[in-house]
Write a protein that holds these residues in place. Structure first.
Motif, PDB file in Angstrom:
ATOM      1  N   ALA A  12       0.810  -1.226   0.000  1.00 47.02           N
ATOM      2  CA  ALA A  12       0.000   0.000   0.000  1.00 47.02           C
ATOM      3  C   ALA A  12       0.839   1.271   0.000  1.00 47.02           C
ATOM      4  CB  ALA A  12      -0.921  -0.002   1.225  1.00 47.02           C
ATOM      5  N   MET A  74       2.881  -4.978  -4.156  1.00 40.64           N
ATOM      6  CA  MET A  74       4.198  -4.953  -3.509  1.00 40.64           C
ATOM      7  C   MET A  74       5.307  -5.346  -4.485  1.00 40.64           C
ATOM      8  SD  MET A  74       2.381  -7.752  -3.099  1.00 40.64           S
ATOM      9  CE  MET A  74       2.607  -9.157  -4.179  1.00 40.64           C
ATOM     10  N   MET A  82      14.928 -11.608  -1.496  1.00 38.63           N
ATOM     11  CA  MET A  82      13.849 -10.711  -1.044  1.00 38.63           C
ATOM     12  C   MET A  82      12.711 -10.672  -2.060  1.00 38.63           C
ATOM     13  SD  MET A  82      14.305  -9.877   1.950  1.00 38.63           S
ATOM     14  CE  MET A  82      12.942  -8.746   2.153  1.00 38.63           C
ATOM     15  N   VAL A  86       8.999 -11.281  -0.953  1.00 38.24           N
ATOM     16  CA  VAL A  86       8.040 -10.173  -1.037  1.00 38.24           C
ATOM     17  C   VAL A  86       7.082 -10.373  -2.226  1.00 38.24           C
ATOM     18  CG1 VAL A  86       7.808  -7.677  -1.398  1.00 38.24           C
ATOM     19  CG2 VAL A  86       9.585  -8.579   0.145  1.00 38.24           C
ATOM     20  N   ALA A 110       4.032  -7.577 -13.958  1.00 37.86           N
ATOM     21  CA  ALA A 110       4.797  -6.683 -14.857  1.00 37.86           C
ATOM     22  C   ALA A 110       4.735  -7.191 -16.285  1.00 37.86           C
ATOM     23  CB  ALA A 110       6.254  -6.603 -14.412  1.00 37.86           C
ATOM     24  N   PRO A 149       1.571  -4.297 -15.819  1.00 41.09           N
ATOM     25  CA  PRO A 149       1.776  -2.965 -16.390  1.00 41.09           C
ATOM     26  C   PRO A 149       3.082  -2.843 -17.150  1.00 41.09           C
ATOM     27  CG  PRO A 149       2.121  -2.938 -14.008  1.00 41.09           C
ATOM     28  CD  PRO A 149       1.685  -4.326 -14.356  1.00 41.09           C
TER      29      PRO A 149
HETATM   30  N1  LIG Z   1       8.872   0.652 -12.472  1.00 39.62           N
HETATM   31  C1  LIG Z   1       8.275   0.085 -13.510  1.00 39.62           C
HETATM   32  O1  LIG Z   1       8.292   0.589 -14.625  1.00 39.62           O
HETATM   33  C2  LIG Z   1       7.564  -1.218 -13.300  1.00 39.62           C
HETATM   34  C3  LIG Z   1       6.802  -1.762 -14.338  1.00 39.62           C
HETATM   35  C4  LIG Z   1       6.096  -2.933 -14.119  1.00 39.62           C
HETATM   36  C5  LIG Z   1       6.152  -3.540 -12.881  1.00 39.62           C
HETATM   37  N2  LIG Z   1       6.918  -3.000 -11.885  1.00 39.62           N
HETATM   38  C6  LIG Z   1       6.958  -3.694 -10.578  1.00 39.62           C
HETATM   39  O2  LIG Z   1       6.039  -3.108  -9.706  1.00 39.62           O
HETATM   40  C7  LIG Z   1       6.397  -3.437  -8.376  1.00 39.62           C
HETATM   41  C8  LIG Z   1       6.127  -2.256  -7.490  1.00 39.62           C
HETATM   42  O3  LIG Z   1       6.893  -1.186  -7.970  1.00 39.62           O
HETATM   43  P1  LIG Z   1       6.878   0.209  -7.228  1.00 39.62           P
HETATM   44  O4  LIG Z   1       7.760   1.105  -8.011  1.00 39.62           O
HETATM   45  O5  LIG Z   1       5.482   0.628  -6.933  1.00 39.62           O
HETATM   46  O6  LIG Z   1       7.640  -0.201  -5.901  1.00 39.62           O
HETATM   47  P2  LIG Z   1       7.779   0.637  -4.582  1.00 39.62           P
HETATM   48  O7  LIG Z   1       7.315   2.021  -4.725  1.00 39.62           O
HETATM   49  O8  LIG Z   1       9.188   0.372  -4.095  1.00 39.62           O
HETATM   50  O9  LIG Z   1       6.744  -0.114  -3.611  1.00 39.62           O
HETATM   51  C9  LIG Z   1       7.000  -1.429  -3.179  1.00 39.62           C
HETATM   52  C10 LIG Z   1       6.005  -1.769  -2.091  1.00 39.62           C
HETATM   53  O10 LIG Z   1       6.374  -3.083  -1.595  1.00 39.62           O
HETATM   54  C11 LIG Z   1       6.688  -2.946  -0.213  1.00 39.62           C
HETATM   55  N3  LIG Z   1       7.851  -3.760   0.175  1.00 39.62           N
HETATM   56  C12 LIG Z   1       9.022  -3.852  -0.480  1.00 39.62           C
HETATM   57  N4  LIG Z   1       9.850  -4.654   0.219  1.00 39.62           N
HETATM   58  C13 LIG Z   1       9.181  -5.057   1.346  1.00 39.62           C
HETATM   59  C14 LIG Z   1       9.497  -5.909   2.450  1.00 39.62           C
HETATM   60  N5  LIG Z   1      10.668  -6.493   2.566  1.00 39.62           N
HETATM   61  N6  LIG Z   1       8.554  -6.080   3.404  1.00 39.62           N
HETATM   62  C15 LIG Z   1       7.352  -5.460   3.299  1.00 39.62           C
HETATM   63  N7  LIG Z   1       6.999  -4.660   2.281  1.00 39.62           N
HETATM   64  C16 LIG Z   1       7.901  -4.467   1.302  1.00 39.62           C
HETATM   65  C17 LIG Z   1       7.039  -1.500   0.017  1.00 39.62           C
HETATM   66  O11 LIG Z   1       6.867  -1.189   1.392  1.00 39.62           O
HETATM   67  P3  LIG Z   1       7.706   0.014   2.078  1.00 39.62           P
HETATM   68  O12 LIG Z   1       7.040   1.281   1.595  1.00 39.62           O
HETATM   69  O13 LIG Z   1       7.537  -0.220   3.527  1.00 39.62           O
HETATM   70  O14 LIG Z   1       9.110  -0.115   1.583  1.00 39.62           O
HETATM   71  C18 LIG Z   1       6.036  -0.819  -0.900  1.00 39.62           C
HETATM   72  O15 LIG Z   1       4.769  -0.766  -0.305  1.00 39.62           O
HETATM   73  C19 LIG Z   1       7.857  -3.870  -8.426  1.00 39.62           C
HETATM   74  O16 LIG Z   1       7.943  -5.250  -8.180  1.00 39.62           O
HETATM   75  C20 LIG Z   1       8.274  -3.575  -9.840  1.00 39.62           C
HETATM   76  O17 LIG Z   1       9.186  -4.523 -10.322  1.00 39.62           O
HETATM   77  C21 LIG Z   1       7.603  -1.859 -12.065  1.00 39.62           C
END
Ligand SMILES: NC(=O)c1ccc[n+]([C@@H]2O[C@H](COP(=O)([O-])OP(=O)(O)OC[C@H]3O[C@@H](n4cnc5c(N)ncnc54)[C@H](OP(=O)(O)O)[C@@H]3O)[C@@H](O)[C@H]2O)c1
Length: 261
Positions: A12, A74, A82, A86, A110, A149
């Motif tokens: 979230a 997440m 990790m 996660v 993704a 996405p």
């Molecule tokens: N960037 C792109 O263009 C793209 C495209 C497609 C898919 N994605 C995928 O989308 C996903 C989310 O991306 P995002 O940029 O929204 O990531 P983000 O902003 O880093 O958010 C990740 C979420 O997961 C939680 N999380 C991460 N590690 C955790 C842990 N060890 N324990 C508990 N919670 C954890 C984070 O909690 P905290 O806030 O507490 O850290 C946060 O709520 C990723 O897997 C990414 O690969 C990204």
């Protein structure tokens, strides 16, 4: 299933997760957000904060009390271990905690995850773990939508016309595969929750030049559903044989399939 009323958001506080929380509140859902640290959550008023650990089944058992929908956004960027705990672990742990109880699920993974031959996947197995999380959802017997996405916020401001693709054929691992604004990913995940035409479907989500559609129902309706009983998205490459998966993954699948039997 009728429209869920009380939705748990996992991830979230993430860049998409917090927009999904806000969108769900706007739509009148009761929202519970699972967060690591309540004091740093920074989520909109109206969301019920639940401090929990997504790597723990016990946390989910408590977080899921009264919940009839889950949105997963997440993701870890730290290491292969990790990413397993996660990206895959949160889905696994939630499904085990549900113990066969049914909820409506929207899962974000993704674009390109069926391409195992990327430098990042070779190093972190990020695609493989996300793909395995999709398989658990399909095997669980829950009503679901899986949204893959494109690259977050890589397009121009005029690229608002949503395009839903299937077969995961855009997989160069670069923004040329397609981009999509984060707020539109959030909207799609939340829209899917109460749209029967989105149920049982897996798709890639990108945005192209043009206006955003006011109603996504026709886009969802035009998609093909995943084959009942299949672990993969409809038209996905058959390049990830279940028999070649680690034993712990097969054990999770068997456990979740048994809960659903
Ligand atoms: N960037 C792109 O263009 C793209 C495209 C497609 C898919 N994605 C995928 O989308 C996903 C989310 O991306 P995002 O940029 O929204 O990531 P983000 O902003 O880093 O958010 C990740 C979420 O997961 C939680 N999380 C991460 N590690 C955790 C842990 N060890 N324990 C508990 N919670 C954890 C984070 O909690 P905290 O806030 O507490 O850290 C946060 O709520 C990723 O897997 C990414 O690969 C990204």
């Amino acid at each position: 299933m009728t429209r869920p009323s009380f939705v748990l958001f996992v991830g979230a506080t993430g860049s998409v997760g917090r927009l999904a929380v806000a969108e769900a509140l706007r739509r009148g859902y009761r929202v519970r957000a699972m967060v690591r640290d309540i004091s740093h959550a920074g989520l909109p008023q109206g969301a019920e904060l639940f401090e929990g650990d997504l790597t723990s089944v016990e946390s989910f058992t408590r977080a899921l009390d009264g919940i009839d929908g889950i949105v997963f956004t997440m993701g870890s960027h730290v290491s292969a271990a990790m990413i397993e705990r996660v990206d895959y672990g949160a889905v696994r742990n939630a499904l085990i905690a549900l113990n066969g109880r049914k909820v409506r699920i929207s899962l974000m993974t993704a674009i390109g995850i069926t391409n195992m031959d990327t430098p990042r996947n070779r190093q972190y197995r990020n695609h493989d773990w996300k793909r395995r999380s999709e398989r658990l959802v399909r095997a669980s017997g829950n009503e679901y939508t899986i949204v893959r996405p494109g690259w977050f916020d890589y397009g121009s401001p005029d690229d608002r016309r949503l395009v839903l693709l299937q077969g995961d054929s855009r997989r160069t691992g670069s923004p040329t595969d397609g981009a999509v604004p984060r707020d539109q990913i959030a909207r799609t995940l939340v829209d899917a929750l109460d749209c029967p035409d989105a149920t049982g479907k897996t798709f890639e989500l990108i945005a192209e030049h043009g206006d955003e559609q006011p109603d996504l129902t026709p886009l969802f309706a035009a998609l093909e559903p995943d084959f009942p009983g299949s672990l993969d998205g409809v038209h996905d490459d058959d390049n990830f044989p279940p028999s070649a998966q680690p034993e712990r993954v097969l054990a999770d699948l068997r456990r979740i399939q048994t809960m659903n039997a």
